[in-house]
Design a protein around this motif. Structure first.
Motif, PDB file in Angstrom:
ATOM      1  N   PRO A 181       0.830  -1.207   0.000  1.00 30.52           N
ATOM      2  CA  PRO A 181       0.000   0.000   0.000  1.00 30.52           C
ATOM      3  C   PRO A 181       0.862   1.252   0.000  1.00 30.52           C
ATOM      4  CG  PRO A 181       0.086  -0.941   2.197  1.00 30.52           C
ATOM      5  CD  PRO A 181       0.768  -1.927   1.296  1.00 30.52           C
ATOM      6  N   ALA A 182       0.319   2.328  -0.526  1.00 29.15           N
ATOM      7  CA  ALA A 182       1.030   3.606  -0.522  1.00 29.15           C
ATOM      8  C   ALA A 182       1.098   4.134   0.907  1.00 29.15           C
ATOM      9  CB  ALA A 182       0.310   4.601  -1.425  1.00 29.15           C
ATOM     10  N   PRO A 183       2.164   4.847   1.256  1.00 26.69           N
ATOM     11  CA  PRO A 183       2.251   5.393   2.613  1.00 26.69           C
ATOM     12  C   PRO A 183       1.146   6.401   2.875  1.00 26.69           C
ATOM     13  CG  PRO A 183       3.979   6.302   1.204  1.00 26.69           C
ATOM     14  CD  PRO A 183       3.337   5.199   0.437  1.00 26.69           C
ATOM     15  N   THR A 184       0.620   6.370   4.070  1.00 26.41           N
ATOM     16  CA  THR A 184      -0.425   7.317   4.453  1.00 26.41           C
ATOM     17  C   THR A 184       0.211   8.498   5.179  1.00 26.41           C
ATOM     18  OG1 THR A 184      -0.785   6.171   6.558  1.00 26.41           O
ATOM     19  CG2 THR A 184      -2.110   5.461   4.678  1.00 26.41           C
TER      20      THR A 184
END
Length: 482
Positions: A33-36
């Protein structure tokens, strides 16, 4: 091999689509997942009250689990307050408190802890004595009763004194077999003076320990264990009002003779020879300490100093560890950090270096310190160090015990209970220029003192090449030789 490849591919395919019971909402587990956005951490808030006898109480409520931790800190009962002619009294006194209390023996105290599901540990650090407690919410009241007896009604029985004295004397005899401890003691003595508050061995010295009497411990306890100087932090599944009422009912009645004892006022540094040596024949590695008296805990440069220490030796990716461990392979690990005390304490670099590379390792460490004071830390490295510190802050409150200890440390240093709330912002403000300036001013490599416990037959020639001046020799216990 073909079968393993097939099974691995099958496993990836199986996870590519969510199982019927999967509730995460992630359809493809093969794509990271992309970093939040980085979450904002809010440190816990403590409620502060003071009992009629002056004892300060901080309560941090956490109802996640039915457990409670407590940390009691006595800033006037650490080893820095040992009489000059009888080092070891503070630690010995703390050790005796749970060896017997009014109406209970040491065995009965241990049995009561087991019955309550509680753990109570005592000890004396340099600036303060501490008691740590962990228990269940269901048995909290009874645990507080036991804690109150231990802290306010110690028996100081002669038989218990003799037994504990024997154990502690044996430990002092065996100090020669703990080279890491000896290296640290030798460095402290060189920085502050062996007879000073911060320079003497807190556990005591073999030669003078036998002169400590039971009367000495009673006198130290009466003078130093005063409720007006104590802070007790309670963290966990508690009701603030109810726990304060309980503490007031048992500890609020505790009165100590005399006025509130004063805290330590000054520990001037008295640096001796730069090279301090202990011969340990046949040692395969050398225990090394490199240090200097650092800055005051309330110095405005505190945050810059901590960032500097993190870059230098605050973690696995620090400069010291990357060079001496990863690149040179001459140590399992090396770190650097400040021992923050009520007065300026020691900043030290600590490691165990393979014997044949001792001189080389020390030279490399000194060069790294010199470079840190001469050049700005690159932006990426600076940001990494600051993020290491900021993102480590939540771990300070990972458990009730750690939360209690964190607030107890603030109390010991006289810092506000809200100090943690501004920590991250203060770290973010540190610049590369700040780091370079504090490194240059506070830890100049040319003034660092080096303590080495190792096989002098293997390491002495290389140490002499470092140009550190005439070495001061010590015996295996850390005592200076003529």
């Amino acid at each position: 091999m073909k079968r393993l490849t097939f099974l691995f591919a099958f496993a990836l395919a199986a996870t590519a689509s969510a199982a019927p019971y999967e509730s995460s909402g992630i359809a493809d587990w093969t794509t990271p997942p992309a970093p939040t956005k980085e979450p904002t951490f809010k440190p816990p808030v403590a409620k502060r009250v003071r009992l009629p006898n002056g004892l300060a109480v901080l309560v941090v409520e956490n109802h996640a689990l039915p457990i409670v931790s407590m940390s009691l800190v006595v800033p006037t009962a650490g080893t820095a307050y040992d009489p000059k002619d009888k080092p070891g009294i503070a630690a010995f006194t703390a050790d005796m408190l749970d060896e017997g209390v009014a109406g209970m023996t040491a065995i009965q105290i241990a049995q009561e802890e087991d019955r309550l599901g509680a753990t109570i540990t005592l000890g004396a650090g340099v600036d303060a004595a501490r008691i740590s407690v962990s228990t269940l919410t269901a048995t909290l009241d009874s645990t507080i009763d036991l804690l109150a007896k231990i802290v306010s009604q110690p028996a100081f029985d002669p038989a218990d004194f003799s037994r504990v004295a024997g154990d502690r004397a044996t430990a002092l005899e065996l100090r020669r077999d703990r080279p890491r401890e000896v290296a640290s003691l030798v460095l402290a003595g060189a920085l502050f003076g062996i007879d000073s508050a911060y320079g003497h061995p807190g556990a005591g010295v073999r030669e003078s320990f036998k002169s400590i009497s039971l009367a000495d411990l009673k006198s130290f306890y009466a003078a130093r264990w005063n409720p007006a100087a104590i802070t007790l932090v309670v963290a966990g599944d508690v009701d603030s009002r109810k726990v304060v009422d309980k503490l007031n009912a048992v500890l609020g009645k505790w009165q100590a003779p005399g006025a509130k004892p004063a805290r330590i006022k000054g520990t001037p540094s008295k640096p001796g020879a730069r090279l301090q040596l202990v011969d340990r024949p046949n040692a395969p590695q050398s225990d090394v300490r490199i240090g200097i008296v650092g800055i005051d805990r309330k110095d405005a440069r505190y945050y810059a100093f901590e960032v500097m220490a993190n870059v230098l030796g605050g973690g696995f990716t620090s400069r010291l560890n990357q060079r001496l461990r990863e690149q040179l392979g001459i140590t399992y690990g090396i770190g650097a950090g400040m021992d923050w005390r009520l007065q300026p304490g020691p900043f030290s670099i600590s490691s165990a270096i393979v014997a044949a590379e001792t001189g080389h390792g020390i030279a490399e460490a000194l060069a790294i310190v010199t470079d840190l004071a001469a050049k700005d830390v690159p932006a990426a490295e600076l940001d990494k160090a600051k993020q290491n510190m900021i993102r480590a802050l939540p771990a300070e409150f990972a458990t009730n015990a750690e939360t209690a200890a964190a607030f107890a440390n603030l109390a010991m240093h006289g810092l506000p209970d809200t100090w943690f709330a501004r920590y991250a912002d203060q770290v973010r403000k540190v610049t590369a220029a700040d780091v370079r300036a504090v490194a240059k001013a506070a830890i100049p490599s040319g003034k660092l003192v080096i303590s080495v416990v190792g096989d002098m037959a293997k390491v002495r020639a290389d140490l002499d090449k470092l140009g550190l001046g005439t070495a001061a020799m010590h015996d295996p216990y850390g005592n200076a030789l003529p």
